[in-house]
Design a protein around this motif. Structure first.
Motif, PDB file in Angstrom:
ATOM      1  N   GLU A 150      51.932  47.479  99.511  1.00 20.24           N
ATOM      2  CA  GLU A 150      52.717  46.381 100.223  1.00 20.24           C
ATOM      3  C   GLU A 150      53.905  45.690  99.525  1.00 20.24           C
ATOM      4  O   GLU A 150      54.813  45.443  99.960  1.00 20.24           O
ATOM      5  N   ILE A 200      57.764  45.687 100.182  1.00 16.05           N
ATOM      6  CA  ILE A 200      58.583  44.135 100.289  1.00 16.05           C
ATOM      7  C   ILE A 200      59.671  44.238  99.374  1.00 16.05           C
ATOM      8  O   ILE A 200      60.784  43.985  99.436  1.00 16.05           O
ATOM      9  N   LEU A 230      61.675  42.834 109.085  1.00 14.21           N
ATOM     10  CA  LEU A 230      61.187  41.462 109.661  1.00 14.21           C
ATOM     11  C   LEU A 230      61.736  41.345 110.939  1.00 14.21           C
ATOM     12  O   LEU A 230      62.861  41.596 111.299  1.00 14.21           O
ATOM     13  N   ASP A 250      59.344  35.877 110.983  1.00 10.54           N
ATOM     14  CA  ASP A 250      58.512  36.949 111.346  1.00 10.54           C
ATOM     15  C   ASP A 250      57.211  36.295 111.127  1.00 10.54           C
ATOM     16  O   ASP A 250      56.541  36.162 110.220  1.00 10.54           O
ATOM     17  N   ARG A 297      54.292  37.428 109.262  1.00  8.51           N
ATOM     18  CA  ARG A 297      54.493  37.440 107.777  1.00  8.51           C
ATOM     19  C   ARG A 297      54.217  35.845 107.236  1.00  8.51           C
ATOM     20  O   ARG A 297      53.853  35.721 106.002  1.00  8.51           O
ATOM     21  N   GLN A 301      50.758  34.898 107.078  1.00  6.99           N
ATOM     22  CA  GLN A 301      50.414  35.601 106.089  1.00  6.99           C
ATOM     23  C   GLN A 301      50.352  34.771 104.694  1.00  6.99           C
ATOM     24  O   GLN A 301      49.616  34.490 103.812  1.00  6.99           O
ATOM     25  N   LEU A 307      58.028  37.507 100.493  1.00  4.12           N
ATOM     26  CA  LEU A 307      58.009  37.388 101.944  1.00  4.12           C
ATOM     27  C   LEU A 307      58.928  36.114 102.050  1.00  4.12           C
ATOM     28  O   LEU A 307      59.840  36.043 102.941  1.00  4.12           O
ATOM     29  N   HIS A 317      62.883  35.971 103.928  1.00  2.68           N
ATOM     30  CA  HIS A 317      63.425  34.980 104.912  1.00  2.68           C
ATOM     31  C   HIS A 317      64.687  34.093 104.687  1.00  2.68           C
ATOM     32  O   HIS A 317      64.855  33.360 105.339  1.00  2.68           O
TER      33      HIS A 317
END
Length: 425
Positions: free
Chosen positions: A263, A267, A274, A317, A320, A323, A397, A401
């Motif tokens: 993962e 990313i 996203l 998102d 995400r 998370q 993450l 964004h």
């Protein structure tokens, strides 16, 4: 300076062109005249003589039709123009050197500094007075670089090394080049900032070491459990069941490690699309807290929510960002023996700031700069659970964004992790 001094190329070409035209016209006139009886070879010979004579006249004109006064020495005006041109070149050269990110020093064999550039001040954290030092040892103030210059001077070969400068806390790669020709008594010293390269090299080594450690622990445990079962534990149902339970736990740990590595790789390579839509920030905070409420209660911790009213929606998102929040809350629970955890959100200019504050063990100051690196653990002796990838994933993450994640902490006084997400337009 006058172009008519000595041999005049343009006068030579003009005379040659005029006489060449006359010569050509004469030649074709003779061919069409009534003296056809003249042998062609004689005509060609006569044309060659005429051409040689014309060339001589042209050269004579080029050298002789010149004003004798033009043979004088360069005037003061000419010298002034030469100085202006030289000064312009020097100004351009110094301007170019000052724009280089590499430190440049030109020194004599005796250590006298002839030239430096602006980058030297930044790389060595020099004051204005220190940058004006006349000798190389006083300018560099670093014995390793001075010894490097002396060794290069004695052996007359290029030398290089990498060392840390205490004043600026930067790692510099120094190279010394003895010069030749008219500058054979001088040396050129170049200093390149390799601090970031050194940091990345450290991260790479730590990554390999941490991956090896994270893989070695479950693999060693699996090997021991398998050997025990083969040695006869299979004949004891209760023991076999307990060993199989341990094997399942280790396999799950390996699976989690592999999944998080994959993962993180996706990313980092921006292969995770996203689905950014308008999302209510308070709803994200509440949902994340609900998922870990039971775990906080088991640890006898108070989990509070503090979400500012009337917050604008963010472009995110939702799974995400949830998370990220869950990861931060989970870490806060793990490193808070007693006290409380507060999860909140508030407006911050054109973004919403999410935060997770705890009253736990805190983070040492030397660990704060590396806390978001892959596999980095603040205290491996106390922090044996987890893969060490959660914060690295959270960082990527948040940045995907368009936000930023930070941490504030003091050892023994808790921590505050916070990140921003731009509001929806």
């Amino acid at each position: 300076m006058s172009p008519l001094r000595g041999f005049s190329l343009w006068r030579f070409l003009v005379v040659l062109l005029i006489q060449g035209t006359i010569l050509g016209a004469t030649y074709f006139a003779l061919r069409s005249a009534a003296i056809q009886a003249l042998a062609l070879s004689n005509l060609n010979w006569g044309f060659a003589v005429l051409g040689a004579s014309s060339l001589g006249l042209a050269l004579f004109a080029a050298f002789s039709l010149v004003d004798p006064s033009t043979h004088q020495q360069p005037t003061q005006s000419d010298l002034d123009i030469g100085r202006v041109e030289e000064n312009a070149v020097s100004s351009w050269l110094y301007s170019l050197l000052d724009r280089l990110e590499v430190g440049v020093v030109l020194a004599t064999m005796d250590g006298e500094v002839l030239l430096t550039n602006r980058a030297m001040r930044d790389l060595f954290a020099m004051s204005d007075d220190e940058a004006q030092a006349a000798s190389l040892p006083h300018l560099l103030r670093h014995y390793q670089f001075v010894e490097l210059w002396r060794r290069s001077r004695e052996k007359n070969v290029p030398q290089s090394l990498t060392a840390e400068v205490p004043q600026s806390k930067r790692f510099l790669r120094a190279s010394v080049y003895p010069l030749v020709g008219s500058m054979h008594n001088q040396s050129l010293l170049l200093f390149e900032d390799v601090t970031e390269l050194r940091r990345l090299e450290t991260v790479r080594k730590d990554f390999v070491s941490n991956v090896s450690h994270e893989l070695r622990t479950p693999i060693t445990s699996l090997k021991a459990l398998t050997e025990s079962l083969q040695a006869g534990a299979l004949e004891e149902p209760a023991t076999a069941q307990r060993f199989l339970g341990h094997i399942e736990t280790e396999v799950e740990a390996l699976s989690e490690l592999v999944d998080e590595l994959l993962e993180l790789a996706r990313i980092e390579s921006q292969q995770v699309p996203l689905q950014r839509v308008p999302v209510d920030p308070c709803e994200l905070v509440q949902q994340s807290a609900r998922r870990l409420k039971l775990q906080a209660e088991r640890a006898r911790l108070i989990l509070d929510i503090d979400c500012e009213a009337g917050l604008p929606e963010i472009a995110a998102d939702a799974p995400r960002i949830e998370q990220v929040l869950v990861n931060l809350i989970h870490n806060a629970i793990k490193f808070t023996p007693r006290g409380s955890i507060q999860v909140g959100a508030k407006r911050a200019d054109e973004a919403v700031e999410f935060s997770v504050r705890d009253t736990g063990i805190g983070i040492a100051e030397e660990d704060l700069d590396r806390i978001f690196e892959r596999f980095y653990k603040t205290n491996p002796a106390r922090n044996k659970s987890g893969t060490g990838l959660g914060l690295a994933i959270a960082k990527h993450l948040v940045e995907a964004h368009g936000g930023h994640i930070r941490v504030e902490s003091r050892e023994g006084m808790g921590s505050r992790f916070y990140f921003t997400i731009p509001i929806a337009q």
